[in-house]
Design a protein around this motif. Structure first.
Motif, PDB file in Angstrom:
ATOM      1  N   THR A 797       0.827  -1.204   0.000  1.00 41.40           N
ATOM      2  CA  THR A 797       0.000   0.000   0.000  1.00 41.40           C
ATOM      3  C   THR A 797       0.865   1.259   0.000  1.00 41.40           C
ATOM      4  N   SER A 798       2.161   1.042  -0.232  1.00 46.67           N
ATOM      5  CA  SER A 798       3.014   2.229  -0.224  1.00 46.67           C
ATOM      6  C   SER A 798       2.615   3.145  -1.373  1.00 46.67           C
ATOM      7  N   GLU A 799       2.865   4.377  -1.211  1.00 43.80           N
ATOM      8  CA  GLU A 799       2.510   5.371  -2.223  1.00 43.80           C
ATOM      9  C   GLU A 799       3.259   5.069  -3.522  1.00 43.80           C
ATOM     10  N   ILE A 800       2.530   5.000  -4.574  1.00 42.60           N
ATOM     11  CA  ILE A 800       3.209   4.874  -5.866  1.00 42.60           C
ATOM     12  C   ILE A 800       2.859   6.137  -6.633  1.00 42.60           C
ATOM     13  N   ASN A 801       3.878   6.820  -7.040  1.00 45.19           N
ATOM     14  CA  ASN A 801       3.597   8.097  -7.679  1.00 45.19           C
ATOM     15  C   ASN A 801       3.375   7.937  -9.165  1.00 45.19           C
ATOM     16  N   LYS A 802       2.718   8.904  -9.709  1.00 46.04           N
ATOM     17  CA  LYS A 802       2.539   8.933 -11.156  1.00 46.04           C
ATOM     18  C   LYS A 802       3.901   8.862 -11.817  1.00 46.04           C
ATOM     19  N   LYS A 803       3.960   8.081 -12.850  1.00 49.94           N
ATOM     20  CA  LYS A 803       5.240   7.832 -13.473  1.00 49.94           C
ATOM     21  C   LYS A 803       5.328   8.668 -14.744  1.00 49.94           C
ATOM     22  N   GLN A 804       6.469   9.177 -14.998  1.00 47.98           N
ATOM     23  CA  GLN A 804       6.659   9.862 -16.271  1.00 47.98           C
ATOM     24  C   GLN A 804       7.375   8.900 -17.204  1.00 47.98           C
ATOM     25  N   ARG A 805       6.626   7.967 -17.774  1.00 46.09           N
ATOM     26  CA  ARG A 805       7.291   7.105 -18.757  1.00 46.09           C
ATOM     27  C   ARG A 805       6.916   7.632 -20.138  1.00 46.09           C
ATOM     28  N   ILE A 806       7.909   7.697 -20.996  1.00 41.69           N
ATOM     29  CA  ILE A 806       7.662   8.237 -22.336  1.00 41.69           C
ATOM     30  C   ILE A 806       8.225   7.248 -23.348  1.00 41.69           C
ATOM     31  N   PHE A 807       7.410   6.905 -24.332  1.00 34.91           N
ATOM     32  CA  PHE A 807       7.946   6.024 -25.377  1.00 34.91           C
ATOM     33  C   PHE A 807       7.283   6.290 -26.728  1.00 34.91           C
ATOM     34  N   ASP A 808       8.013   5.890 -27.785  1.00 34.34           N
ATOM     35  CA  ASP A 808       7.480   5.994 -29.151  1.00 34.34           C
ATOM     36  C   ASP A 808       6.977   4.609 -29.564  1.00 34.34           C
ATOM     37  N   ILE A 809       5.955   4.606 -30.427  1.00 30.74           N
ATOM     38  CA  ILE A 809       5.440   3.317 -30.918  1.00 30.74           C
ATOM     39  C   ILE A 809       5.661   3.216 -32.426  1.00 30.74           C
ATOM     40  N   TYR A 810       6.279   2.137 -32.798  1.00 35.80           N
ATOM     41  CA  TYR A 810       6.468   1.865 -34.231  1.00 35.80           C
ATOM     42  C   TYR A 810       5.820   0.541 -34.563  1.00 35.80           C
ATOM     43  N   ILE A 811       5.176   0.473 -35.728  1.00 38.49           N
ATOM     44  CA  ILE A 811       4.774  -0.839 -36.235  1.00 38.49           C
ATOM     45  C   ILE A 811       5.427  -0.990 -37.600  1.00 38.49           C
ATOM     46  N   ASN A 812       6.197  -2.062 -37.713  1.00 39.38           N
ATOM     47  CA  ASN A 812       6.989  -2.282 -38.934  1.00 39.38           C
ATOM     48  C   ASN A 812       7.696  -0.988 -39.373  1.00 39.38           C
ATOM     49  N   ASP A 813       8.335  -0.386 -38.448  1.00 42.92           N
ATOM     50  CA  ASP A 813       9.139   0.829 -38.676  1.00 42.92           C
ATOM     51  C   ASP A 813       8.332   2.088 -39.006  1.00 42.92           C
ATOM     52  N   ASN A 814       6.998   1.975 -39.003  1.00 42.24           N
ATOM     53  CA  ASN A 814       6.225   3.224 -39.179  1.00 42.24           C
ATOM     54  C   ASN A 814       5.965   3.818 -37.804  1.00 42.24           C
ATOM     55  N   LEU A 815       6.252   5.075 -37.675  1.00 44.91           N
ATOM     56  CA  LEU A 815       6.000   5.729 -36.394  1.00 44.91           C
ATOM     57  C   LEU A 815       4.498   5.909 -36.227  1.00 44.91           C
ATOM     58  N   GLU A 817       3.014   6.545 -32.937  1.00 47.94           N
ATOM     59  CA  GLU A 817       2.759   7.537 -31.871  1.00 47.94           C
ATOM     60  C   GLU A 817       4.099   8.010 -31.340  1.00 47.94           C
ATOM     61  N   LYS A 818       4.222   9.318 -31.241  1.00 47.90           N
ATOM     62  CA  LYS A 818       5.487   9.899 -30.777  1.00 47.90           C
ATOM     63  C   LYS A 818       5.296  10.357 -29.339  1.00 47.90           C
ATOM     64  N   ASN A 819       6.285  10.106 -28.511  1.00 38.92           N
ATOM     65  CA  ASN A 819       6.293  10.633 -27.132  1.00 38.92           C
ATOM     66  C   ASN A 819       5.029  10.300 -26.346  1.00 38.92           C
ATOM     67  N   LEU A 820       4.619   9.043 -26.372  1.00 39.01           N
ATOM     68  CA  LEU A 820       3.431   8.691 -25.589  1.00 39.01           C
ATOM     69  C   LEU A 820       3.779   8.751 -24.105  1.00 39.01           C
ATOM     70  N   ASN A 821       3.054   9.591 -23.410  1.00 40.80           N
ATOM     71  CA  ASN A 821       3.265   9.737 -21.962  1.00 40.80           C
ATOM     72  C   ASN A 821       1.894   9.556 -21.308  1.00 40.80           C
ATOM     73  N   LEU A 822       1.602   8.320 -20.920  1.00 39.44           N
ATOM     74  CA  LEU A 822       0.238   7.987 -20.466  1.00 39.44           C
ATOM     75  C   LEU A 822      -0.176   8.797 -19.246  1.00 39.44           C
ATOM     76  N   ALA A 823       0.766   8.938 -18.310  1.00 39.04           N
ATOM     77  CA  ALA A 823       0.435   9.639 -17.059  1.00 39.04           C
ATOM     78  C   ALA A 823       0.119  11.104 -17.319  1.00 39.04           C
ATOM     79  N   GLU A 824       0.784  11.657 -18.321  1.00 35.96           N
ATOM     80  CA  GLU A 824       0.656  13.083 -18.590  1.00 35.96           C
ATOM     81  C   GLU A 824      -0.521  13.379 -19.535  1.00 35.96           C
ATOM     82  N   GLN A 825      -0.682  12.511 -20.530  1.00 35.15           N
ATOM     83  CA  GLN A 825      -1.638  12.832 -21.592  1.00 35.15           C
ATOM     84  C   GLN A 825      -3.077  12.405 -21.299  1.00 35.15           C
TER      85      GLN A 825
END
Ligand code: GCB
Length: 867
Positions: A797-815, A817-825
Motif C-alpha cells: 500500500t506504499s505510495e506509488i507516484n505517477k510515473k513519467q514514462r515516455i515512449f514511441d510506438i512503431y509498427i513495422n518501422d512506421n512511427l 505515436e510519438k512521445n506517448l506519456n500515459l500519465a501526462e496525456q
C-alpha cells in the motif's frame, strides 16, 4: 389434551381468521408514492424500497453520496379509528433516521439494518391528511456500526414502512420492535418437546379485562395444544404472561432435510370475545449443539454445516431490492444443497428467515460491528440496542440457531500504521470489552441459541481471548488468495485445533474473486479466473469435510456484491460470488450442487463462462464436468473420450476441440447432458476461419471481451511463425502477488485486458502473412496510487507516484505515436486504445517496437483484424 379433528379445526381456524378481519388491529404497508429530495428543493416521487446510491456507487467517480436524504408522505387517517393507537414501523432505514409527524419530531433511530416502531397517536389529525417526514443520513458516523467494511453503505428507506393501528390493548410494539412474544423450546427430543411462550401485552387505557388464547397447530391444521388465560391489565402497563405447554409427545423434528413446521396462533380478545389482536409464527422443534471435537449437531445427529454467506444487495438496485427478488436467492441457495446461510454482516429482511424456516436452512445472523469500534458511550449504547433489536426481532424463527455480533473486529487494528502503540492497545481493550458485553447480552437474551463471532487471520484473536467468548468461533480464511496457498488451510486449522482443543470452529468465510470472462489452463492466485475459483473451492471442501472437528463452512459469498472502494475485474464489485451480481450462475455453483445435493441425479458441463473459446495450434482445453453420479462417459463430437469416475463431484477432461461447433456429451446409465459450444481454432495465421486475433499481453489467462466479442488469448514468449514478446516483464497478477494493479480503469469495461501488462517490452511480434490489417494496441499507466484496499492484503500500500514514462510506438518501422506519456496525456487510470491500419508487405509479419525515451514502455493488449 384432546385431539380435535381436522374439519372441526378448520372451521375453528376459519372462524378465527374471519373474526381477525373484523378486529381492529391493522397493519398497512405504505411504500407507494413518497417524495424524495437531496436538498429539500427538488422533489421526486419514489416508492419504498429506495436508495439514492443505486447508481453512484458504481459510476466512474470514486465515492458515493453519503449524506442526507429527505422523504415525506401524506397519509389520511379516518376518524372511524379515532379510539385506536397508531404506530409507524420502519423495517430498515440506512443508517440514521429522524421521523417527524405533522412537523414534530417523534423519534431518532440509529442503525440501518433493524426495524423500529414509533407511536404517533397524539399527533394525528383525524379525517385529514397527516405529514410524515423522515430525514435519513448515511454519512460516516463514529457512533453507529458499521464504521468501516467491505460493502457499500447505501442510504435510504429500503425496507417496508407500515402504518399500524391497534386497539388500546395489543401485543406489545414497544419491545425493540419485536412481535411482542417469544417462543422457547425445552427438553426437545424424538420422544417429546416442550414449548414456552412469553407474551407482552401493552395496555393504553385504565384497567382492562382481556383474554389470551394460544394454539399450536400441526401442518394439517390440527390443533395439538391449546391454552388460554383471562388477564386483568393494570392501567398503562406492559403485562408479561408466560405459557408453559405440557410437553408434546413424539414431535416431528425440524431439520434441513425435513423442515416440518407447526404453527403458533396467539389471540387477544376483549371481555366480550371480540378479537383485539392476533399473531402467528412458525414453530419448529429442533435443538442444536456443538462439540469442539465432533462438530455441529442438530437434533442429536452430526451435521456438517455447508452453505454460503449472503449480502442483501443486487445489481442495479443497491440495497433497495424487491422482496420477491430476494426470496429467489434463498431458493437458489437451497437448490444448491446448502444447509446453512450466514446473513452477513447485518440482519437481512425478516421474510427471508421465514423462508429459511420453510425450506429448511439453518441460519447464522449477526449485527454489523465490523473491522473496528470506537470507545464512545454512544457507540456502545447503539451496539447494545442493535443487538436487542436483532435478537428480539429474529428470535422466533426456528431456522435461526446462531446469533453473532462481530466480524473481524481487529482488522483495522491489524492494518493500522497511523496510531501509537498506546492507542492500539486501548483499541484492543475497548474491542474486547464490547465483545464481552455483547456476548453476555446475547447469552442472556437468547439462552437457547449458539453465540458466534468471526475473525480474520491474525493471532490477536487468540492472544486476547476474544475467540473463546462465543460458542463457535468463525475463521474468515483466505489461504490461496490474500494469504499463502490453498493447501495451508488444513494446516492452520489443525494447529488451531491442537492449541485450542476446547474451541468449536467454523470456516465462516473463504473464496477467491472470479469473473466469468476470465478462464485459463493454468489458474493462479489472484487471476480472477473461474478455473482458480473451482480449484480453491474444491480443495477447501475436501480439507473441511476431512476434519470432523470443523462445524462447517460458509463460502464468501453467495453472490457478487457492491463494495464501492473495490476494484476487482469489475469496478466497485466484490466478485467472490458463486453467482454473479445479477444472480446469473457461475459454474462453481453447480459444483457445490454436485457434492451437496444427492437428490435428483444431475450433470453440469462447466462451460457457461466460455462465451467464445479460442484454442491455438494443437491445444486442448480442460473442461470440468460436475455430477452427483459416480460414473460418467464423455464424448466430444461423437467420439468417446472415455469413462471417468467422479471424485469430489468433478471430472476434468482435456478436450481436443475442432474449429466451429463442438458438442460435448456426458452420459450415465440414467441421464445424459449435452453442451454445444463455438470454438475458434487458430492453427496458423491464415485468417481463413477467423478475421480477428487478440492477445491479452502480459497475462496467462484468456479474457472474453463482450463488447468487442473476442477472446484475447494468453500471452507467450515469441515463437517463429507465431506470436509473442521478445522481452519485457509481466506486471501485476501474473506474478504470485498482486503488485498494485491499476483498477477501476476509466473508459473501458475490459479491465482484465488492461490490468495485466508487460513492462519493458520493446519488441512484440505477430507473424501474420502479407496484407492489410487494422492493428489496435492497448495501454494503461500502471504506476498510479491504487485505492487503499485492506482486503488486498498482499498488495503493497506504499505510495506509488505517477510515473513519467515516455515512449514511441512503431509498427513495422512506421512511427505510430510519438512521445506517448500515459500519465501526462490521459486522466488517471485511463484505458487507451491506439488503432491504425498497417500494410504488411514483408514475410516478417508485424513487429511492434516500443522505444523507450524515459523509463520503461508498457503494453496491455493487441487486437489485429485482417482487412
Ligand atoms: C472478509 C470480510 C468480508 C470481505 C471479505 C473479502 O474477511 O469479512 O466482509 O468482503 O473478507 O472479500 O475480502
Amino acid at each position: 389434551m384432546p385431539h380435535i379433528k381436522y374439519k372441526t379445526l378448520s372451521l375453528a381456524f376459519m372462524a378465527c381468521v374471519a373474526s381477525f378481519f373484523l378486529s381492529h388491529a391493522q397493519s398497512k404497508i405504505i411504500n407507494s408514492g413518497w417524495q424524495y429530495s437531496e436538498d429539500k428543493t427538488h422533489w421526486q416521487t419514489v416508492n419504498i424500497p429506495h436508495t439514492w446510491n443505486a447508481r453512484d456507487a458504481f459510476d466512474d467517480e470514486s465515492g458515493y453520496r453519503r449524506g442526507l436524504g429527505y422523504y415525506k408522505k401524506q397519509i389520511f387517517v379516518s376518524s372511524k379509528d379515532e379510539d385506536q393507537i397508531f404506530w409507524l414501523k420502519f423495517n430498515a432505514v440506512n443508517q440514521e433516521a429522524t421521523v417527524f409527524v405533522n412537523g414534530k419530531e417523534v423519534t431518532n433511530h440509529k442503525g440501518g439494518y433493524t426495524a423500529f416502531n414509533v407511536e404517533i397517536t397524539s399527533l394525528l389529525n383525524f379525517d385529514s391528511y397527516n405529514l410524515i417526514e423522515v430525514v435519513v443520513d448515511n454519512s460516516h458516523n463514529d457512533n453507529i456500526p458499521p464504521l468501516d467494511a467491505d460493502f457499500t453503505f447505501y442510504g435510504g428507506i429500503y425496507r417496508d414502512v407500515e402504518l399500524i393501528n391497534v386497539p388500546k390493548q395489543h401485543f406489545s410494539l414497544k419491545d425493540f420492535a419485536s412481535d411482542g412474544f417469544y417462543i422457547d423450546y425445552y427438553n426437545v427430543s424424538k420422544e417429546k418437546a416442550g414449548v414456552k411462550v412469553k407474551v407482552l401485552i401493552d395496555n393504553f387505557e385504565d384497567k382492562a379485562n382481556t383474554h389470551l388464547d394460544l394454539k399450536i397447530l400441526d401442518e394439517e391444521g390440527e390443533i395439538i395444544r391449546e391454552d388460554h388465560q383471562g388477564l386483568k391489565l393494570k392501567a398503562n402497563e406492559t403485562k408479561i404472561v408466560e405459557f408453559d405447554y405440557p410437553e408434546i409427545k413424539n414431535p416431528k423434528l425440524w431439520s434441513p432435510d425435513y423442515p416440518y413446521l407447526y404453527k403458533l396462533v396467539i389471540t387477544l380478545t376483549d371481555k366480550n370475545g371480540t378479537i383485539l389482536d392476533q399473531k402467528h409464527s412458525n414453530l419448529g422443534f429442533r435443538w442444536a449443539s456443538v462439540d469442539p471435537e465432533k462438530g455441529f449437531f442438530l437434533n442429536g445427529k452430526p451435521i456438517k454445516l455447508i452453505g454460503v454467506n449472503r449480502h442483501q444487495d443486487y445489481k442495479d438496485y443497491g440495497n433497495a431490492v424487491p422482496i420477491e427478488l430476494q426470496k429467489k436467492d434463498i431458493h437458489i441457495i437451497k437448490n444448491m444443497g446448502a444447509n446453512v446461510i450466514r446473513f452477513a454482516h447485518y440482519p437481512h429482511a425478516r421474510e427471508l428467515y421465514k423462508l429459511c424456516d420453510e425450506l429448511g436452512i439453518l441460519v447464522w445472523t449477526e449485527i454489523p460491528i465490523v473491522n473496528k469500534v470506537t470507545d464512545s458511550d454512544t457507540f456502545f449504547e447503539v451496539s447494545h440496542t442493535m443487538q436487542n433489536e436483532h435478537i428480539k426481532q429474529y428470535y422466533n424463527y426456528p431456522s435461526v440457531v446462531m446469533f453473532g455480533y462481530m466480524n473481524e473486529i481487529f482488522l483495522r487494528w491489524a492494518f493500522d500504521n497511523k496510531s501509537t502503540e498506546k492507542e492500539k492497545e486501548d483499541l484492543k481493550i475497548t474491542s474486547l470489552k464490547l465483545a464481552r458485553e455483547l456476548e453476555d447480552l446475547t447469552r442472556k437474551l437468547a439462552p437457547n441459541h449458539i453465540t458466534v463471532m468471526a475473525g480474520h487471520l491474525n493471532e490477536v484473536y487468540n492472544e486476547t481471548g476474544i475467540a473463546d467468548l462465543p460458542m463457535i468461533f468463525g475463521w474468515n480464511l483466505y489461504f490461496g488468495w490474500y494469504d499463502a496457498q490453498i493447501e495451508d488451510l488444513g494446516k492452520f486449522l489443525d494447529d488451531q485445533h491442537q492449541r485450542y482443543p476446547k474451541r468449536s470452529m467454523l470456516l465462516s468465510e473463504y473464496g477467491p474473486g472470479a469473473d466469468v470472462r476470465i478462464f485459463t489452463k493454468t489458474p493462479k492466485k489472484f487471476d480472477f479466473s473461474t478455473n482458480y475459483q473451482a480449484k480453491l473451492h474444491q480443495s477447501y471442501y475436501k480439507q473441511i469435510t476431512n476434519r470432523s472437528f470443523m462445524t462447517g463452512m460458509t463460502a464468501w459469498n453467495f453472490a457478487d456484491f457492491g463494495s464501492e472502494f473495490r476494484g476487482d475485474a469489475i469496478p466497485h464489485v466484490n466478485q467472490k460470488g458463486l453467482v454473479q451480481y445479477d444472480r446469473t450462475t457461475k459454474d462453481i455453483y453447480y459444483w457445490y450442487k454436485s457434492v451437496l445435493d444427492d437428490g435428483v441425479p444431475f450433470i453440469h458441463i462447466a462451460t457457461d463462462y466460455l462465451s467464445q473459446l479460442t484454442v491455438l495450434e494443437d491445444d486442448t482445453f480442460p473442461i470440468q464436468i460436475y455430477s452427483n453420479l459416480k460414473d460418467i462417459n464423455v464424448s466430444l463430437n461423437g467420439n468417446s473420450l472415455g469413462d471417468f469416475k467422479v471424485e469430489n463431484g468433478v471430472v476434468s477432461v482435456n478436450m481436443p476441440f475442432t474449429n466451429g461447433d463442438n458438442t460435448i456429451k456426458v452420459s450415465t446409465e440414467i441421464i445424459s447432458e449435452e453442451k454445444r459450444m463455438k470454438v475458434n481454432r487458430i492453427e496458423t495465421f491464415d485468417f481463413k476461419n477467423f478475421k480477428r486475433f487478440g492477445v491479452n499481453i502480459g497475462a496467462h489467462f484468456n479474457f472474453y471481451d463482450e463488447e468487442q466479442n473476442i477472446t484475447f488469448v494468453p500471452d507467450q514468449a515469441y515463437k517463429k511463425g507465431w506470436f509473442g514478446y521478445k522481452n519485457g516483464t509481466a506486471f501485476g497478477i501474473t506474478k504470485d502477488k498482486n503488485q498494485g494493479l491499476p483498477h477501476n480503469i476509466k473508459n473501458t469495461n475490459a479491465e482484465p485486458l488492461f490490468q495485466t501488462l508487460l513492462e519493458g517490452c520493446n519488441e512484440y511480434k505477430v507473424d501474420v502473412p502479407e496484407g492489410n490489417y487494422q492493428v489496435a494496441l492497448y495501454f494503461v499507466e500502471p504506476h498510479i496510487k491504487p485505492t487503499e484496499n485492506i482486503y488486498n492484503l498482499s498488495r503493497s500500500t506504499s505510495e506509488i507516484n505517477k510515473k513519467q514514462r515516455i515512449f514511441d510506438i512503431y509498427i513495422n518501422d512506421n512511427l505510430i505515436e510519438k512521445n506517448l506519456n500515459l500519465a501526462e496525456q490521459y486522466p488517471e487510470k485511463y484505458g487507451v486504445e491506439i488503432s491504425s491500419e498497417i500494410n504488411v508487405n514483408t514475410s516478417e509479419g508485424l513487429t511492434i517496437n516500443l522505444k523507450a525515451i524515459e523509463d520503461k514502455a508498457v503494453i496491455s493488449g493487441i487486437l489485429i483484424e485482417k482487412l
